[in-house]
Design a protein around this motif. Structure first.
Motif, PDB file in Angstrom:
ATOM      1  N   LEU A  29       0.830  -1.206   0.000  1.00 38.55           N
ATOM      2  CA  LEU A  29       0.000   0.000   0.000  1.00 38.55           C
ATOM      3  C   LEU A  29       0.867   1.259   0.000  1.00 38.55           C
ATOM      4  CD1 LEU A  29      -2.722   1.424   0.093  1.00 38.55           C
ATOM      5  CD2 LEU A  29      -2.659   1.203   2.593  1.00 38.55           C
ATOM      6  N   ASP A  30       1.944   1.269   0.775  1.00 35.69           N
ATOM      7  CA  ASP A  30       2.866   2.414   0.774  1.00 35.69           C
ATOM      8  C   ASP A  30       3.394   2.668  -0.641  1.00 35.69           C
ATOM      9  OD1 ASP A  30       2.671   2.704   3.554  1.00 35.69           O
ATOM     10  OD2 ASP A  30       4.436   1.438   3.918  1.00 35.69           O
ATOM     11  N   ALA A  31       3.800   1.592  -1.323  1.00 33.42           N
ATOM     12  CA  ALA A  31       4.335   1.715  -2.683  1.00 33.42           C
ATOM     13  C   ALA A  31       3.275   2.279  -3.623  1.00 33.42           C
ATOM     14  CB  ALA A  31       4.823   0.365  -3.183  1.00 33.42           C
ATOM     15  N   TYR A  32       2.065   1.776  -3.523  1.00 36.77           N
ATOM     16  CA  TYR A  32       0.964   2.266  -4.363  1.00 36.77           C
ATOM     17  C   TYR A  32       0.742   3.763  -4.147  1.00 36.77           C
ATOM     18  CZ  TYR A  32      -3.802   3.077  -5.964  1.00 36.77           C
ATOM     19  OH  TYR A  32      -4.901   3.598  -6.570  1.00 36.77           O
ATOM     20  N   LEU A  33       0.668   4.161  -2.883  1.00 38.87           N
ATOM     21  CA  LEU A  33       0.417   5.575  -2.572  1.00 38.87           C
ATOM     22  C   LEU A  33       1.550   6.466  -3.063  1.00 38.87           C
ATOM     23  CD1 LEU A  33      -1.071   5.193   1.018  1.00 38.87           C
ATOM     24  CD2 LEU A  33      -2.316   5.630  -1.109  1.00 38.87           C
ATOM     25  N   LEU A  34       2.793   5.998  -2.953  1.00 37.73           N
ATOM     26  CA  LEU A  34       3.940   6.766  -3.461  1.00 37.73           C
ATOM     27  C   LEU A  34       3.896   6.883  -4.977  1.00 37.73           C
ATOM     28  CD1 LEU A  34       6.850   5.440  -1.243  1.00 37.73           C
ATOM     29  CD2 LEU A  34       6.154   7.820  -1.481  1.00 37.73           C
ATOM     30  N   LEU A  35       3.632   5.767  -5.657  1.00 35.20           N
ATOM     31  CA  LEU A  35       3.631   5.774  -7.116  1.00 35.20           C
ATOM     32  C   LEU A  35       2.489   6.617  -7.687  1.00 35.20           C
ATOM     33  CD1 LEU A  35       4.527   2.051  -7.810  1.00 35.20           C
ATOM     34  CD2 LEU A  35       5.964   4.053  -8.212  1.00 35.20           C
ATOM     35  N   ARG A  36       1.373   6.653  -7.016  1.00 36.10           N
ATOM     36  CA  ARG A  36       0.244   7.465  -7.472  1.00 36.10           C
ATOM     37  C   ARG A  36       0.408   8.935  -7.108  1.00 36.10           C
ATOM     38  NH1 ARG A  36      -4.589   5.252  -9.462  1.00 36.10           N
ATOM     39  NH2 ARG A  36      -4.805   7.434 -10.011  1.00 36.10           N
ATOM     40  N   GLY A  37       1.386   9.257  -6.265  1.00 36.04           N
ATOM     41  CA  GLY A  37       1.618  10.643  -5.865  1.00 36.04           C
ATOM     42  C   GLY A  37       0.683  11.109  -4.767  1.00 36.04           C
ATOM     43  N   ILE A  38       0.021  10.174  -4.110  1.00 37.53           N
ATOM     44  CA  ILE A  38      -0.916  10.518  -3.042  1.00 37.53           C
ATOM     45  C   ILE A  38      -0.156  10.945  -1.788  1.00 37.53           C
ATOM     46  CG2 ILE A  38      -2.749   9.596  -1.551  1.00 37.53           C
ATOM     47  CD1 ILE A  38      -3.488   7.787  -4.006  1.00 37.53           C
ATOM     48  N   VAL A  39       0.985  10.328  -1.536  1.00 29.86           N
ATOM     49  CA  VAL A  39       1.864  10.708  -0.428  1.00 29.86           C
ATOM     50  C   VAL A  39       3.262  10.934  -0.999  1.00 29.86           C
ATOM     51  CG1 VAL A  39       0.565   9.444   1.320  1.00 29.86           C
ATOM     52  CG2 VAL A  39       2.451   8.323   0.174  1.00 29.86           C
ATOM     53  N   GLN A  40       4.077  11.658  -0.263  1.00 33.47           N
ATOM     54  CA  GLN A  40       5.451  11.934  -0.667  1.00 33.47           C
ATOM     55  C   GLN A  40       6.410  11.182   0.243  1.00 33.47           C
ATOM     56  OE1 GLN A  40       6.402  13.939  -3.293  1.00 33.47           O
ATOM     57  NE2 GLN A  40       4.225  14.037  -3.768  1.00 33.47           N
ATOM     58  N   ASP A  41       7.577  10.843  -0.277  1.00 32.51           N
ATOM     59  CA  ASP A  41       8.629  10.246   0.543  1.00 32.51           C
ATOM     60  C   ASP A  41       9.102  11.279   1.556  1.00 32.51           C
ATOM     61  OD1 ASP A  41       9.411   7.628   0.398  1.00 32.51           O
ATOM     62  OD2 ASP A  41      10.774   7.926  -1.279  1.00 32.51           O
ATOM     63  N   PRO A  42       9.275  10.883   2.812  1.00 31.88           N
ATOM     64  CA  PRO A  42       9.830  11.843   3.772  1.00 31.88           C
ATOM     65  C   PRO A  42      11.289  12.141   3.425  1.00 31.88           C
ATOM     66  CG  PRO A  42       9.598   9.685   4.780  1.00 31.88           C
ATOM     67  CD  PRO A  42       8.985   9.604   3.405  1.00 31.88           C
ATOM     68  N   PRO A  43      11.784  13.302   3.790  1.00 31.01           N
ATOM     69  CA  PRO A  43      13.183  13.623   3.510  1.00 31.01           C
ATOM     70  C   PRO A  43      14.115  12.683   4.270  1.00 31.01           C
ATOM     71  CG  PRO A  43      12.182  15.313   4.894  1.00 31.01           C
ATOM     72  CD  PRO A  43      11.092  14.360   4.504  1.00 31.01           C
ATOM     73  N   ALA A  44      15.341  12.593   3.784  1.00 28.88           N
ATOM     74  CA  ALA A  44      16.345  11.732   4.426  1.00 28.88           C
ATOM     75  C   ALA A  44      16.496  12.126   5.884  1.00 28.88           C
ATOM     76  CB  ALA A  44      17.675  11.862   3.699  1.00 28.88           C
ATOM     77  N   SER A  45      16.512  11.127   6.755  1.00 30.23           N
ATOM     78  CA  SER A  45      16.525  11.436   8.187  1.00 30.23           C
ATOM     79  C   SER A  45      17.893  11.258   8.831  1.00 30.23           C
ATOM     80  CB  SER A  45      15.496  10.555   8.903  1.00 30.23           C
ATOM     81  OG  SER A  45      15.800   9.199   8.697  1.00 30.23           O
ATOM     82  N   SER A  46      18.848  10.740   8.095  1.00 32.97           N
ATOM     83  CA  SER A  46      20.177  10.578   8.671  1.00 32.97           C
ATOM     84  C   SER A  46      21.216  11.172   7.727  1.00 32.97           C
ATOM     85  CB  SER A  46      20.489   9.099   8.907  1.00 32.97           C
ATOM     86  OG  SER A  46      20.671   8.439   7.670  1.00 32.97           O
ATOM     87  N   GLU A  47      22.367  11.426   8.263  1.00 32.28           N
ATOM     88  CA  GLU A  47      23.432  11.985   7.429  1.00 32.28           C
ATOM     89  C   GLU A  47      23.838  11.005   6.335  1.00 32.28           C
ATOM     90  OE1 GLU A  47      27.815  14.074   7.750  1.00 32.28           O
ATOM     91  OE2 GLU A  47      26.905  13.231   9.543  1.00 32.28           O
TER      92      GLU A  47
END
Length: 66
Positions: A29-47
């Motif tokens: 479901l996460d992959a589907y939502l990302l590919l459809r543009g419904i949600v965005q990937d969070p920014p990188a959280s570590s160096e």
């Protein structure tokens, strides 16, 4: 009608794992939502993740040469 354009879909390694259900951090479901543009990937959280994002294109170019 939606603005969804299937020709703009790019499935990388981590998303492929999520689609197949073998990624412990993302679900299909996460992959589907990302590919459809419904949600965005969070920014990188570590160096390390930040540097990976910065250097990814350079490393891919070098890999293609070799």
């Amino acid at each position: 009608m939606s603005d969804f354009d299937p020709s703009e879909i790019h499935v990388g390694g981590s998303l492929a794992g999520a689609i197949l259900g073998v990624n412990r951090y993302r679900t299909p479901l996460d992959a589907y939502l990302l590919l459809r543009g419904i949600v965005q990937d969070p920014p990188a959280s570590s160096e390390a993740a930040e540097w990976g994002t910065i250097l990814e294109s350079v490393l891919l170019q070098q890999y293609a040469i070799r």
